[in-house]
Design a protein around this motif. Structure first.
Motif, PDB file in Angstrom:
ATOM      1  N   THR A  36      62.690  26.387  40.847  1.00  6.32           N
ATOM      2  CA  THR A  36      61.835  26.030  39.860  1.00  6.32           C
ATOM      3  C   THR A  36      60.860  26.198  40.477  1.00  6.32           C
ATOM      4  N   ARG A  37      60.103  27.305  40.508  1.00  3.20           N
ATOM      5  CA  ARG A  37      58.816  27.791  41.594  1.00  3.20           C
ATOM      6  C   ARG A  37      57.800  28.560  40.934  1.00  3.20           C
ATOM      7  N   SER A  38      56.639  28.578  41.230  1.00  2.00           N
ATOM      8  CA  SER A  38      55.159  28.943  40.151  1.00  2.00           C
ATOM      9  C   SER A  38      55.992  30.530  39.221  1.00  2.00           C
ATOM     10  N   ILE A  39      56.037  30.517  37.943  1.00  2.66           N
ATOM     11  CA  ILE A  39      55.894  31.821  38.106  1.00  2.66           C
ATOM     12  C   ILE A  39      54.320  32.442  36.709  1.00  2.66           C
ATOM     13  N   ARG A  40      53.786  33.200  37.659  1.00  2.00           N
ATOM     14  CA  ARG A  40      52.782  33.806  37.318  1.00  2.00           C
ATOM     15  C   ARG A  40      52.672  35.113  36.438  1.00  2.00           C
ATOM     16  N   ARG A  41      54.239  35.590  36.664  1.00  4.11           N
ATOM     17  CA  ARG A  41      54.180  37.038  35.689  1.00  4.11           C
ATOM     18  C   ARG A  41      55.370  36.700  34.700  1.00  4.11           C
TER      19      ARG A  41
ATOM     20  N   MET B  13      37.039  31.593  31.481  1.00  8.81           N
ATOM     21  CA  MET B  13      36.766  31.173  32.120  1.00  8.81           C
ATOM     22  C   MET B  13      37.742  30.664  33.773  1.00  8.81           C
ATOM     23  N   TYR B  14      39.201  31.030  33.292  1.00  5.37           N
ATOM     24  CA  TYR B  14      39.759  30.486  34.509  1.00  5.37           C
ATOM     25  C   TYR B  14      39.780  32.217  35.073  1.00  5.37           C
ATOM     26  N   SER B  15      39.783  33.312  35.175  1.00 10.87           N
ATOM     27  CA  SER B  15      39.174  34.284  35.936  1.00 10.87           C
ATOM     28  C   SER B  15      37.982  34.513  36.817  1.00 10.87           C
TER      29      SER B  15
ATOM     30  N   GLU C 103      37.070  31.111  38.074  1.00 12.90           N
ATOM     31  CA  GLU C 103      37.494  30.406  39.240  1.00 12.90           C
ATOM     32  C   GLU C 103      38.602  30.924  40.229  1.00 12.90           C
ATOM     33  N   TRP C 104      39.101  31.907  39.341  1.00 13.71           N
ATOM     34  CA  TRP C 104      40.618  32.480  40.197  1.00 13.71           C
ATOM     35  C   TRP C 104      39.330  33.504  41.515  1.00 13.71           C
ATOM     36  N   ALA C 105      39.208  33.645  40.782  1.00  6.74           N
ATOM     37  CA  ALA C 105      37.930  34.952  41.644  1.00  6.74           C
ATOM     38  C   ALA C 105      36.981  34.577  42.660  1.00  6.74           C
TER      39      ALA C 105
ATOM     40  N   GLY D 262      57.038  29.005  34.088  1.00  6.99           N
ATOM     41  CA  GLY D 262      55.033  28.540  34.270  1.00  6.99           C
ATOM     42  C   GLY D 262      54.629  28.270  35.808  1.00  6.99           C
ATOM     43  N   VAL D 263      53.241  27.923  35.612  1.00  7.88           N
ATOM     44  CA  VAL D 263      52.732  27.222  37.095  1.00  7.88           C
ATOM     45  C   VAL D 263      51.558  26.683  36.433  1.00  7.88           C
ATOM     46  N   LEU D 264      51.860  25.529  37.211  1.00  7.09           N
ATOM     47  CA  LEU D 264      50.498  24.111  37.650  1.00  7.09           C
ATOM     48  C   LEU D 264      49.278  25.211  38.347  1.00  7.09           C
ATOM     49  N   THR D 265      48.413  25.605  37.503  1.00  9.05           N
ATOM     50  CA  THR D 265      46.933  25.467  38.396  1.00  9.05           C
ATOM     51  C   THR D 265      46.360  24.518  37.408  1.00  9.05           C
ATOM     52  N   THR D 266      45.731  24.347  38.551  1.00 10.41           N
ATOM     53  CA  THR D 266      44.433  23.157  39.064  1.00 10.41           C
ATOM     54  C   THR D 266      42.835  24.060  38.375  1.00 10.41           C
ATOM     55  N   LEU D 267      42.506  24.806  38.838  1.00  8.02           N
ATOM     56  CA  LEU D 267      40.939  25.566  38.784  1.00  8.02           C
ATOM     57  C   LEU D 267      39.992  25.712  38.049  1.00  8.02           C
ATOM     58  N   LEU D 268      41.058  25.743  37.162  1.00  3.50           N
ATOM     59  CA  LEU D 268      40.217  25.409  35.472  1.00  3.50           C
ATOM     60  C   LEU D 268      39.543  23.856  35.395  1.00  3.50           C
TER      61      LEU D 268
ATOM     62  N   ARG E 215      60.528  28.413  48.718  1.00  2.00           N
ATOM     63  CA  ARG E 215      59.833  28.247  50.612  1.00  2.00           C
ATOM     64  C   ARG E 215      59.353  26.998  50.677  1.00  2.00           C
ATOM     65  N   ARG E 216      60.052  26.139  51.950  1.00  4.89           N
ATOM     66  CA  ARG E 216      59.605  24.452  51.889  1.00  4.89           C
ATOM     67  C   ARG E 216      59.915  24.317  53.562  1.00  4.89           C
ATOM     68  N   ALA E 217      59.423  23.531  53.897  1.00  2.00           N
ATOM     69  CA  ALA E 217      59.505  22.912  55.258  1.00  2.00           C
ATOM     70  C   ALA E 217      60.474  22.213  55.264  1.00  2.00           C
TER      71      ALA E 217
HETATM   72  C1  LIG Z   1      48.305  20.772  42.587  1.00  2.00           C
HETATM   73  C2  LIG Z   1      47.652  21.778  42.762  1.00  2.00           C
HETATM   74  C3  LIG Z   1      46.954  22.722  41.720  1.00  2.00           C
HETATM   75  C4  LIG Z   1      47.327  24.672  41.717  1.00  2.00           C
HETATM   76  N1  LIG Z   1      46.593  25.099  41.671  1.00  2.00           N
HETATM   77  C5  LIG Z   1      47.395  26.466  41.157  1.00  2.00           C
HETATM   78  C6  LIG Z   1      46.054  27.260  40.196  1.00  2.00           C
HETATM   79  O1  LIG Z   1      45.056  26.628  40.190  1.00  2.00           O
HETATM   80  N2  LIG Z   1      46.616  28.269  40.025  1.00  2.00           N
HETATM   81  C7  LIG Z   1      47.421  28.933  40.820  1.00  2.00           C
HETATM   82  O2  LIG Z   1      47.962  30.168  40.598  1.00  2.00           O
HETATM   83  N3  LIG Z   1      48.256  27.655  41.507  1.00  2.00           N
HETATM   84  C8  LIG Z   1      48.712  26.659  41.660  1.00  2.00           C
HETATM   85  N4  LIG Z   1      49.227  26.125  42.101  1.00  2.00           N
HETATM   86  C9  LIG Z   1      50.488  26.426  42.202  1.00  2.00           C
HETATM   87  C10 LIG Z   1      50.832  26.326  43.846  1.00  2.00           C
HETATM   88  O3  LIG Z   1      49.717  27.857  44.748  1.00  2.00           O
HETATM   89  C11 LIG Z   1      52.297  26.971  44.440  1.00  2.00           C
HETATM   90  O4  LIG Z   1      52.763  25.746  43.516  1.00  2.00           O
HETATM   91  C12 LIG Z   1      52.855  26.651  45.450  1.00  2.00           C
HETATM   92  O5  LIG Z   1      51.689  27.879  46.404  1.00  2.00           O
HETATM   93  C13 LIG Z   1      54.228  27.231  46.370  1.00  2.00           C
HETATM   94  O6  LIG Z   1      54.633  27.975  45.486  1.00  2.00           O
HETATM   95  P1  LIG Z   1      55.813  28.261  44.487  1.00  2.00           P
HETATM   96  O7  LIG Z   1      55.615  26.942  43.272  1.00  2.00           O
HETATM   97  O8  LIG Z   1      55.985  29.380  43.656  1.00  2.00           O
HETATM   98  O9  LIG Z   1      57.051  27.820  45.396  1.00  2.00           O
HETATM   99  C14 LIG Z   1      48.979  24.238  42.383  1.00  2.00           C
HETATM  100  C15 LIG Z   1      49.700  23.755  42.909  1.00  2.00           C
HETATM  101  C16 LIG Z   1      49.654  22.415  43.340  1.00  2.00           C
HETATM  102  C17 LIG Z   1      50.219  21.904  43.516  1.00  2.00           C
END
Ligand SMILES: Cc1cc2nc3c(=O)[nH]c(=O)nc-3n(C[C@H](O)[C@H](O)[C@H](O)COP(=O)(O)O)c2cc1C
Length: 215
Positions: A14-19, A66-68, A70-72, A159-165, A201-203
């Motif tokens: 389960t990694r971040s899916i942005r596409r 709004m997110y764009s 903050e992302w920029a 999906g992906v956890l984002t917090t920038l917003l 990719r993790r320690a």
């Molecule tokens: C607390 C937290 C905040 C994050 N905020 C963002 C974000 O605002 N935008 C984004 O694209 N990814 C965000 N991420 C995703 C991380 O960048 C991502 O989980 C990390 O680089 C590891 O990559 P992976 O999930 O693909 O393994 C966030 C992850 C966490 C845990």
């Protein structure tokens, strides 16, 4: 009895899916994923959080704008840190960030954007007053996000956890209408992945765990 191997397979991929494609997410699947989030634990079982699953295109478009922004800022911050680094390193970082830029610009096309909001008055913060950022309050909030992402993974979604917003909390509150004393703690774009899940990719474990004492 479900098999533990299945759970480990999902946890390790389960990694971040942005596409994410614009293919709709069916309602029953969405309900199951949202239910998985609700199963998350919280301090005293108070569940001081709620989800707003945004499907309305105009609302997603406003979130995208709004997110764009903050992302920029985040891209600028990261690229500045790389000044003077070898070209391959800079190029690789820029390519990674570009995926995030496309996610931000295309949020309106993503089937569901889940906003997580919380009631700060219900958090019992046990690490306040130490002269550093308290984090314990978040422990009642973020397990729900991870449950949602794991359930999405099990359903073949991502999906992906984002917090920038969160820095635009006031604007998002105005758009969505959540209570004035509540906060925005995450936004998760959700849908069918374009590309693959995992590997992560993790320690290594040895670096991350110690037994009995620090050293
Ligand atoms: C607390 C937290 C905040 C994050 N905020 C963002 C974000 O605002 N935008 C984004 O694209 N990814 C965000 N991420 C995703 C991380 O960048 C991502 O989980 C990390 O680089 C590891 O990559 P992976 O999930 O693909 O393994 C966030 C992850 C966490 C845990």
């Amino acid at each position: 009895m479900p098999h533990a191997d299945d759970l480990y397979a999902f946890l390790s991929t389960t990694r971040s899916i942005r596409r994410i494609s614009d293919k709709p997410v069916d309602n029953d699947t969405l309900q199951r994923i949202l239910q998985a989030a609700v199963w998350a634990p919280s301090g005293g079982n108070r569940q001081p959080w709620r989800m707003i699953a945004v499907r309305d295109r105009d609302t997603k478009q406003r979130l995208s704008e709004m997110y764009s922004t903050e992302w920029a800022k985040y891209v600028d911050f990261n690229m500045k840190k790389l000044e003077g680094m070898p070209k391959e390193v800079v190029d690789q970082a820029a390519a990674g960030l570009a995926v995030g830029t496309r996610l931000a610009a295309g949020l309106a096309d993503i089937p569901v954007v889940v906003l997580f909001v919380h009631d700060p008055s219900a958090l019992y913060v046990t690490d306040g007053g130490f002269g550093r950022t308290p984090v314990v309050g978040g422990a009642s909030l973020y397990p729900a996000v991870q449950n949602l992402l794991l359930a999405a993974r099990a359903e073949g979604l991502g999906g992906v956890l984002t917090t920038l917003l969160s820095s635009r909390e006031a604007d998002v509150r105005e758009l969505i209408g959540f209570p004035a004393d509540w906060g925005l703690y995450a936004m998760v774009p959700l849908g069918h992945p374009v590309g693959n899940h995992g590997p992560l990719r993790r320690a290594p474990l040895e670096e991350m765990v110690k037994f009995d004492r620090w050293s």
